[in-house]
Design an enzyme around this catalytic site. Structure first.
Site, PDB file in Angstrom:
ATOM      1  N   ASP A  21       0.832  -1.214   0.000  1.00  0.00           N
ATOM      2  CA  ASP A  21       0.000   0.000   0.000  1.00  0.00           C
ATOM      3  C   ASP A  21       0.865   1.262   0.000  1.00  0.00           C
ATOM      4  O   ASP A  21       1.982   1.256   0.517  1.00  0.00           O
ATOM      5  CB  ASP A  21      -0.908  -0.031   1.242  1.00  0.00           C
ATOM      6  CG  ASP A  21      -2.067   0.940   1.114  1.00  0.00           C
ATOM      7  OD1 ASP A  21      -2.341   1.425   0.002  1.00  0.00           O
ATOM      8  OD2 ASP A  21      -2.714   1.214   2.146  1.00  0.00           O
ATOM      9  N   TRP A  26       2.777   8.050  -2.337  1.00  0.00           N
ATOM     10  CA  TRP A  26       4.183   8.222  -2.761  1.00  0.00           C
ATOM     11  C   TRP A  26       4.246   9.197  -3.938  1.00  0.00           C
ATOM     12  O   TRP A  26       5.065  10.115  -3.951  1.00  0.00           O
ATOM     13  CB  TRP A  26       4.757   6.857  -3.163  1.00  0.00           C
ATOM     14  CG  TRP A  26       6.198   6.885  -3.587  1.00  0.00           C
ATOM     15  CD1 TRP A  26       7.295   6.698  -2.788  1.00  0.00           C
ATOM     16  CD2 TRP A  26       6.704   7.127  -4.915  1.00  0.00           C
ATOM     17  NE1 TRP A  26       8.453   6.802  -3.534  1.00  0.00           N
ATOM     18  CE2 TRP A  26       8.117   7.068  -4.843  1.00  0.00           C
ATOM     19  CE3 TRP A  26       6.119   7.386  -6.146  1.00  0.00           C
ATOM     20  CZ2 TRP A  26       8.935   7.251  -5.960  1.00  0.00           C
ATOM     21  CZ3 TRP A  26       6.935   7.577  -7.259  1.00  0.00           C
ATOM     22  CH2 TRP A  26       8.327   7.512  -7.156  1.00  0.00           C
ATOM     23  N   HIS A  38       2.207   3.696  -9.075  1.00  0.00           N
ATOM     24  CA  HIS A  38       1.974   2.266  -9.334  1.00  0.00           C
ATOM     25  C   HIS A  38       3.145   1.662 -10.110  1.00  0.00           C
ATOM     26  O   HIS A  38       3.555   0.536  -9.861  1.00  0.00           O
ATOM     27  CB  HIS A  38       0.666   2.073 -10.104  1.00  0.00           C
ATOM     28  CG  HIS A  38      -0.548   2.463  -9.308  1.00  0.00           C
ATOM     29  ND1 HIS A  38      -0.747   2.031  -8.014  1.00  0.00           N
ATOM     30  CD2 HIS A  38      -1.621   3.240  -9.612  1.00  0.00           C
ATOM     31  CE1 HIS A  38      -1.894   2.534  -7.562  1.00  0.00           C
ATOM     32  NE2 HIS A  38      -2.438   3.280  -8.506  1.00  0.00           N
ATOM     33  N   SER A  66      -7.760  -5.330  -5.055  1.00  0.00           N
ATOM     34  CA  SER A  66      -8.857  -5.885  -4.248  1.00  0.00           C
ATOM     35  C   SER A  66     -10.194  -5.783  -4.989  1.00  0.00           C
ATOM     36  O   SER A  66     -10.319  -5.027  -5.953  1.00  0.00           O
ATOM     37  CB  SER A  66      -8.953  -5.132  -2.920  1.00  0.00           C
ATOM     38  OG  SER A  66      -9.484  -3.832  -3.135  1.00  0.00           O
ATOM     39  N   THR A  67     -11.180  -6.523  -4.510  1.00  0.00           N
ATOM     40  CA  THR A  67     -12.528  -6.414  -5.110  1.00  0.00           C
ATOM     41  C   THR A  67     -13.021  -4.970  -4.973  1.00  0.00           C
ATOM     42  O   THR A  67     -13.717  -4.460  -5.850  1.00  0.00           O
ATOM     43  CB  THR A  67     -13.540  -7.371  -4.427  1.00  0.00           C
ATOM     44  OG1 THR A  67     -13.382  -7.295  -3.016  1.00  0.00           O
ATOM     45  CG2 THR A  67     -13.336  -8.813  -4.857  1.00  0.00           C
ATOM     46  N   ASN A  69     -11.131  -2.325  -5.055  1.00  0.00           N
ATOM     47  CA  ASN A  69     -10.382  -1.420  -5.943  1.00  0.00           C
ATOM     48  C   ASN A  69     -11.084  -1.202  -7.297  1.00  0.00           C
ATOM     49  O   ASN A  69     -10.786  -0.225  -7.998  1.00  0.00           O
ATOM     50  CB  ASN A  69      -8.951  -1.925  -6.180  1.00  0.00           C
ATOM     51  CG  ASN A  69      -8.042  -1.799  -4.972  1.00  0.00           C
ATOM     52  OD1 ASN A  69      -7.136  -2.593  -4.770  1.00  0.00           O
ATOM     53  ND2 ASN A  69      -8.267  -0.783  -4.134  1.00  0.00           N
ATOM     54  N   ARG A  72     -12.443   2.321  -7.892  1.00  0.00           N
ATOM     55  CA  ARG A  72     -11.596   3.495  -8.157  1.00  0.00           C
ATOM     56  C   ARG A  72     -11.975   4.103  -9.514  1.00  0.00           C
ATOM     57  O   ARG A  72     -12.633   3.444 -10.327  1.00  0.00           O
ATOM     58  CB  ARG A  72     -10.118   3.073  -8.163  1.00  0.00           C
ATOM     59  CG  ARG A  72      -9.652   2.697  -6.766  1.00  0.00           C
ATOM     60  CD  ARG A  72      -8.162   2.614  -6.679  1.00  0.00           C
ATOM     61  NE  ARG A  72      -7.791   2.289  -5.302  1.00  0.00           N
ATOM     62  CZ  ARG A  72      -6.566   2.339  -4.829  1.00  0.00           C
ATOM     63  NH1 ARG A  72      -5.569   2.687  -5.611  1.00  0.00           N
ATOM     64  NH2 ARG A  72      -6.316   2.050  -3.571  1.00  0.00           N
ATOM     65  N   ARG A 195      -4.791  -1.799   8.947  1.00  0.00           N
ATOM     66  CA  ARG A 195      -6.007  -2.568   8.693  1.00  0.00           C
ATOM     67  C   ARG A 195      -5.727  -3.663   7.673  1.00  0.00           C
ATOM     68  O   ARG A 195      -4.682  -3.693   7.030  1.00  0.00           O
ATOM     69  CB  ARG A 195      -7.155  -1.655   8.231  1.00  0.00           C
ATOM     70  CG  ARG A 195      -6.823  -0.788   7.036  1.00  0.00           C
ATOM     71  CD  ARG A 195      -8.051   0.023   6.563  1.00  0.00           C
ATOM     72  NE  ARG A 195      -7.669   0.962   5.532  1.00  0.00           N
ATOM     73  CZ  ARG A 195      -7.394   2.259   5.738  1.00  0.00           C
ATOM     74  NH1 ARG A 195      -7.480   2.773   6.943  1.00  0.00           N
ATOM     75  NH2 ARG A 195      -7.032   3.034   4.732  1.00  0.00           N
ATOM     76  N   SER A 197      -8.126  -4.660   5.214  1.00  0.00           N
ATOM     77  CA  SER A 197      -8.741  -4.347   3.915  1.00  0.00           C
ATOM     78  C   SER A 197      -9.172  -5.590   3.126  1.00  0.00           C
ATOM     79  O   SER A 197      -8.886  -5.719   1.940  1.00  0.00           O
ATOM     80  CB  SER A 197      -7.797  -3.480   3.068  1.00  0.00           C
ATOM     81  OG  SER A 197      -7.484  -2.285   3.748  1.00  0.00           O
TER      82      SER A 197
HETATM   83  C1  IPE Z   1      -5.536  -2.644  -0.134  1.00  0.00           C
HETATM   84  O1  IPE Z   1      -5.161  -1.318  -0.294  1.00  0.00           O
HETATM   85  C2  IPE Z   1      -5.518  -3.342  -1.451  1.00  0.00           C
HETATM   86  C3  IPE Z   1      -4.219  -3.501  -2.058  1.00  0.00           C
HETATM   87  C4  IPE Z   1      -3.062  -3.187  -1.562  1.00  0.00           C
HETATM   88  C5  IPE Z   1      -4.237  -4.114  -3.354  1.00  0.00           C
HETATM   89  P1  IPE Z   1      -6.239  -0.157  -0.408  1.00  0.00           P
HETATM   90  O2  IPE Z   1      -5.479   1.100  -0.538  1.00  0.00           O
HETATM   91  O3  IPE Z   1      -7.219  -0.476  -1.469  1.00  0.00           O
HETATM   92  O4  IPE Z   1      -6.966  -0.265   1.000  1.00  0.00           O
HETATM   93  P2  IPE Z   1      -7.823   0.802   1.803  1.00  0.00           P
HETATM   94  O5  IPE Z   1      -8.908   1.268   0.887  1.00  0.00           O
HETATM   95  O6  IPE Z   1      -6.917   1.912   2.179  1.00  0.00           O
HETATM   96  O7  IPE Z   1      -8.327   0.060   2.993  1.00  0.00           O
HETATM   97  C1  IPE Z   2      -1.623   0.338  -3.385  1.00  0.00           C
HETATM   98  O1  IPE Z   2      -1.428   1.701  -3.381  1.00  0.00           O
HETATM   99  C2  IPE Z   2      -1.969  -0.201  -4.759  1.00  0.00           C
HETATM  100  C3  IPE Z   2      -3.372  -0.603  -4.919  1.00  0.00           C
HETATM  101  C4  IPE Z   2      -4.277  -0.576  -3.997  1.00  0.00           C
HETATM  102  C5  IPE Z   2      -3.750  -1.074  -6.221  1.00  0.00           C
HETATM  103  P1  IPE Z   2      -2.613   2.744  -3.336  1.00  0.00           P
HETATM  104  O2  IPE Z   2      -3.013   3.072  -4.730  1.00  0.00           O
HETATM  105  O3  IPE Z   2      -3.710   2.254  -2.465  1.00  0.00           O
HETATM  106  O4  IPE Z   2      -1.900   3.985  -2.675  1.00  0.00           O
HETATM  107  P2  IPE Z   2      -2.510   4.987  -1.599  1.00  0.00           P
HETATM  108  O5  IPE Z   2      -3.042   4.163  -0.475  1.00  0.00           O
HETATM  109  O6  IPE Z   2      -3.571   5.769  -2.292  1.00  0.00           O
HETATM  110  O7  IPE Z   2      -1.341   5.825  -1.193  1.00  0.00           O
HETATM  111 MG    MG Z   3      -4.083   2.431  -0.497  1.00  0.00          MG
END
Ligand code: IPE
Ligand code: IPE
Ligand code: MG
Length: 247
Positions: A21, A26, A38, A66-67, A69, A72, A195, A197
């Protein structure tokens, strides 16, 4: 002595799982687009995969999508799926060189055709590799997995293939996406969030949890060694007393 030298090779986690995460934050901190976060994150994946193989950790599972995600913005989802395809194409070499078998868990049918095909292709091409199993959790949600498991077992009960009184932990285990994987020993989450998640809820019942503020794109070998050393300093009691474990 380096961090790596301090690691006790006889007490490595057998199954390491990582919630990668912090890619978005970043990028934001650097004034860049999230997609660049990413992309940088996928480079960290390579370093961690290679390091785990070098350490001889047999199972590494990475939470990649994740399911939840799917909710987004479309542009970000599309970028992540494209990145998945290009990373699979690029990293097949890393997998071959390190004798790593690729595996995937999640509702893979939900992936775009191209990503799904590429994934199955790399899984097929690496299926006889034996040093480490790298599992990507893609379109993965633990609740979805548990629902799927309950549906499959219920159907078997209905068809008299299994009796309700025989449903035990191993029956459940054998219906999860992770049926070929051992329980998680160590779960790492980066980026300072504390958490789970919706990741591997059943499988982390007795996992050691390790949280770090490091954002995933900054995650390097030494961060992993620190997490493993921390894990090796813990006493895993599984409900017993310390005296029972050290008579
Ligand atoms: C969890 O990260 C899923 C992955 C790392 C793929 P998220 O960024 O989606 O989780 P939440 O929404 O902060 O809980
Ligand atoms: C983890 O990074 C990658 C995925 C969940 C796909 P994030 O995209 O969740 O990055 P933050 O949490 O917004 O910084
Ligand atoms: Mg995240």
């Amino acid at each position: 002595m380096t961090l790596q030298d301090q690691i006790d090779k006889s007490r490595l986690p057998r199954h390491l799982a990582v919630i990668m995460d912090g890619n978005g934050r970043w990028a934001k901190k650097k004034g860049l687009f999230r997609s660049l976060g990413h992309e940088k994150g996928s480079q960290a994946v390579r370093e961690i995969v290679e390091t785990c193989a070098e350490l001889s950790i047999p199972y590494l599972t990475l939470y990649a999508f994740s399911t939840e995600n799917w909710n987004r913005p479309k542009f970000e989802v599309d970028t992540l799926m494209k990145l998945l395809v290009s990373s699979l194409k690029k990293e097949i070499k890393t997998l071959e060189e390190n004798n790593i078998k690729l595996n995937a868990i999640g509702n893979l049918d939900a992936l775009p055709n191209k990503a799904h095909r590429e994934l199955l292709d790399v899984i097929e091409r690496t299926k006889t590799n034996s040093k480490m199993t790298l599992t990507l959790a893609l379109s993965y949600g633990a609740r979805e997995e548990i629902i799927k498991t309950i549906k499959e077992i219920s159907l078997k009960v209905k068809n008299n293939l299994i009796s309700p009184s025989n449903i035990d932990e191993s029956v459940i285990n054998n219906h999860l996406y992770t049926r070929d994987l051992p329980d998680v020993d160590l779960l790492i989450r980066t980026s300072g969030e504390h958490r789970i998640s919706n990741f591997l809820l059943w499988q982390i019942a007795y996992a050691e949890l390790y949280f770090t503020d490091t954002l995933w794109p900054d995650y390097r070998k030494d961060h992993l060694f620190e997490a493993i050393l921390n894990y090796q300093n813990r006493e895993r009691r599984f409900g017993k007393t310390s005296e029972q474990l050290n008579p």
